[in-house]
Design a protein around this motif. Structure first.
Motif, PDB file in Angstrom:
ATOM      1  N   ALA A  88      23.643  40.243  32.356  1.00 59.23           N
ATOM      2  CA  ALA A  88      22.519  39.319  32.155  1.00 59.23           C
ATOM      3  C   ALA A  88      21.201  40.080  32.103  1.00 59.23           C
ATOM      4  CB  ALA A  88      22.494  38.283  33.273  1.00 59.23           C
ATOM      5  N   LEU A  89      21.021  41.018  33.029  1.00 61.42           N
ATOM      6  CA  LEU A  89      19.783  41.794  33.054  1.00 61.42           C
ATOM      7  C   LEU A  89      19.668  42.675  31.814  1.00 61.42           C
ATOM      8  CD1 LEU A  89      17.308  42.355  34.815  1.00 61.42           C
ATOM      9  CD2 LEU A  89      18.568  44.219  35.875  1.00 61.42           C
ATOM     10  N   LEU A  90      20.787  43.242  31.381  1.00 62.87           N
ATOM     11  CA  LEU A  90      20.790  44.086  30.187  1.00 62.87           C
ATOM     12  C   LEU A  90      20.357  43.305  28.955  1.00 62.87           C
ATOM     13  CD1 LEU A  90      21.546  46.916  29.052  1.00 62.87           C
ATOM     14  CD2 LEU A  90      23.830  46.002  28.616  1.00 62.87           C
ATOM     15  N   LEU A  91      20.787  42.046  28.861  1.00 60.47           N
ATOM     16  CA  LEU A  91      20.460  41.224  27.700  1.00 60.47           C
ATOM     17  C   LEU A  91      19.048  40.641  27.773  1.00 60.47           C
ATOM     18  CD1 LEU A  91      23.853  39.327  27.265  1.00 60.47           C
ATOM     19  CD2 LEU A  91      22.956  41.172  25.833  1.00 60.47           C
ATOM     20  N   LEU A 120       8.089  38.008  20.102  1.00 60.61           N
ATOM     21  CA  LEU A 120       8.102  39.109  19.140  1.00 60.61           C
ATOM     22  C   LEU A 120       9.511  39.581  18.819  1.00 60.61           C
ATOM     23  CD1 LEU A 120       5.037  41.240  20.289  1.00 60.61           C
ATOM     24  CD2 LEU A 120       5.277  39.982  18.153  1.00 60.61           C
ATOM     25  N   LEU A 121      10.463  39.233  19.681  1.00 60.33           N
ATOM     26  CA  LEU A 121      11.849  39.633  19.437  1.00 60.33           C
ATOM     27  C   LEU A 121      12.660  38.545  18.742  1.00 60.33           C
ATOM     28  CD1 LEU A 121      11.078  41.962  21.395  1.00 60.33           C
ATOM     29  CD2 LEU A 121      13.433  41.898  22.160  1.00 60.33           C
ATOM     30  N   ASN A 122      12.078  37.382  18.578  1.00 62.07           N
ATOM     31  CA  ASN A 122      12.785  36.315  17.871  1.00 62.07           C
ATOM     32  C   ASN A 122      13.153  36.773  16.462  1.00 62.07           C
ATOM     33  OD1 ASN A 122      12.582  34.649  20.055  1.00 62.07           O
ATOM     34  ND2 ASN A 122      10.878  33.431  19.261  1.00 62.07           N
ATOM     35  N   TRP A 126      18.762  41.591  18.142  1.00 59.73           N
ATOM     36  CA  TRP A 126      19.833  42.590  18.229  1.00 59.73           C
ATOM     37  C   TRP A 126      19.441  43.947  17.678  1.00 59.73           C
ATOM     38  CZ3 TRP A 126      23.106  41.908  21.790  1.00 59.73           C
ATOM     39  CH2 TRP A 126      23.527  40.622  22.149  1.00 59.73           C
ATOM     40  N   PRO A 127      18.742  44.030  16.521  1.00 56.35           N
ATOM     41  CA  PRO A 127      18.275  45.359  16.084  1.00 56.35           C
ATOM     42  C   PRO A 127      17.360  46.023  17.120  1.00 56.35           C
ATOM     43  CG  PRO A 127      18.149  43.809  14.280  1.00 56.35           C
ATOM     44  CD  PRO A 127      18.476  43.001  15.496  1.00 56.35           C
ATOM     45  N   MET A 128      16.469  45.216  17.707  1.00 53.80           N
ATOM     46  CA  MET A 128      15.562  45.762  18.709  1.00 53.80           C
ATOM     47  C   MET A 128      16.313  46.138  19.978  1.00 53.80           C
ATOM     48  SD  MET A 128      12.446  46.594  18.831  1.00 53.80           S
ATOM     49  CE  MET A 128      11.785  47.619  20.135  1.00 53.80           C
ATOM     50  N   PHE A 129      17.317  45.345  20.317  1.00 51.79           N
ATOM     51  CA  PHE A 129      18.144  45.645  21.498  1.00 51.79           C
ATOM     52  C   PHE A 129      18.825  47.001  21.330  1.00 51.79           C
ATOM     53  CE2 PHE A 129      22.264  45.697  23.594  1.00 51.79           C
ATOM     54  CZ  PHE A 129      21.930  45.357  24.900  1.00 51.79           C
TER      55      PHE A 129
END
Length: 202
Positions: A88-91, A120-122, A126-129
């Motif tokens: 959960a924390l990782l995500l 800004l991550l919307n 996943w690419p940003m992750f």
């Protein structure tokens, strides 16, 4: 009693390292942003801005800090709880990547900074992750080098003091080596995400 005092000193050292990290980022992010936008900003002006924004920055990071404390508490309960809390924390953590930039560059309040960073991550989470994960692994490897060296040197230090010394020195060295690079990387990512978001909203 001695063990408890050493643990308290280590915790104080860690807290001071975290506050130093925030202050360092508060100074560096505006300087990096000014360089990126080809604008002049003196170190004195950056320091003035950092001092003014520091309380807001600390409040903005209260939610991530509480989430990490909760994850650490769950980690100690059971293997299943540790796995769930860790995932959960990782995500969730990547949604906090741009809190500092939102506070320093957009004058956002703590709540606005949390929302802005997540927004800004919307559409590109996943690419940003993946990008964040790769850079974090690189940062961990770089940080491990001074920690290993200090661990070898601290063999000659009495065992009761070794952990305390290692924690403080490794933390401070990590700040010196990693934080400027981290601030630069994620400030540039922040501007890239803003650009992409404007294009998507156009």
């Amino acid at each position: 009693f001695t063990s408890g005092r050493l643990d308290a000193n280590a915790n104080i050292g860690l807290l001071l390292a975290l506050l130093s990290s925030l202050m360092q980022s508060a100074v560096l992010v505006p300087l990096i942003a000014a360089w990126h936008r080809d604008r002049a900003l003196s170190l004195a002006d950056a320091l003035t801005r950092a001092r003014a924004a520091f309380p807001q920055l600390c409040l903005a990071y209260a939610a991530p800090a509480l989430a990490m404390i909760a994850a650490a508490w769950l980690y100690s309960k059971s293997d299943a709880a540790a796995l769930v809390s860790g995932l959960a924390l990782l995500l969730i953590y990547p949604r906090w990547l741009f809190i500092t930039q939102a506070v320093l560059l957009e004058n956002a309040t703590p709540l606005q900074a949390l929302r802005r960073s997540a927004a800004l991550l919307n559409r590109r989470y996943w690419p940003m992750f993946g990008t964040w994960l790769v850079f974090e692994l690189v940062f961990i490897v770089i940080t491990a080098i001074p920690t290993f060296v200090i661990g070898m040197v601290s063999v000659s230090i009495p065992p009761g003091l070794r952990l305390n010394v290692l924690m403080i020195l490794a933390g401070n060295l990590a700040l010196v080596l990693i934080e400027p690079l981290r601030d630069a990387v994620f400030t540039l990512f922040y501007y890239e995400q803003r650009r992409r978001r404007r294009e998507q909203d156009a």
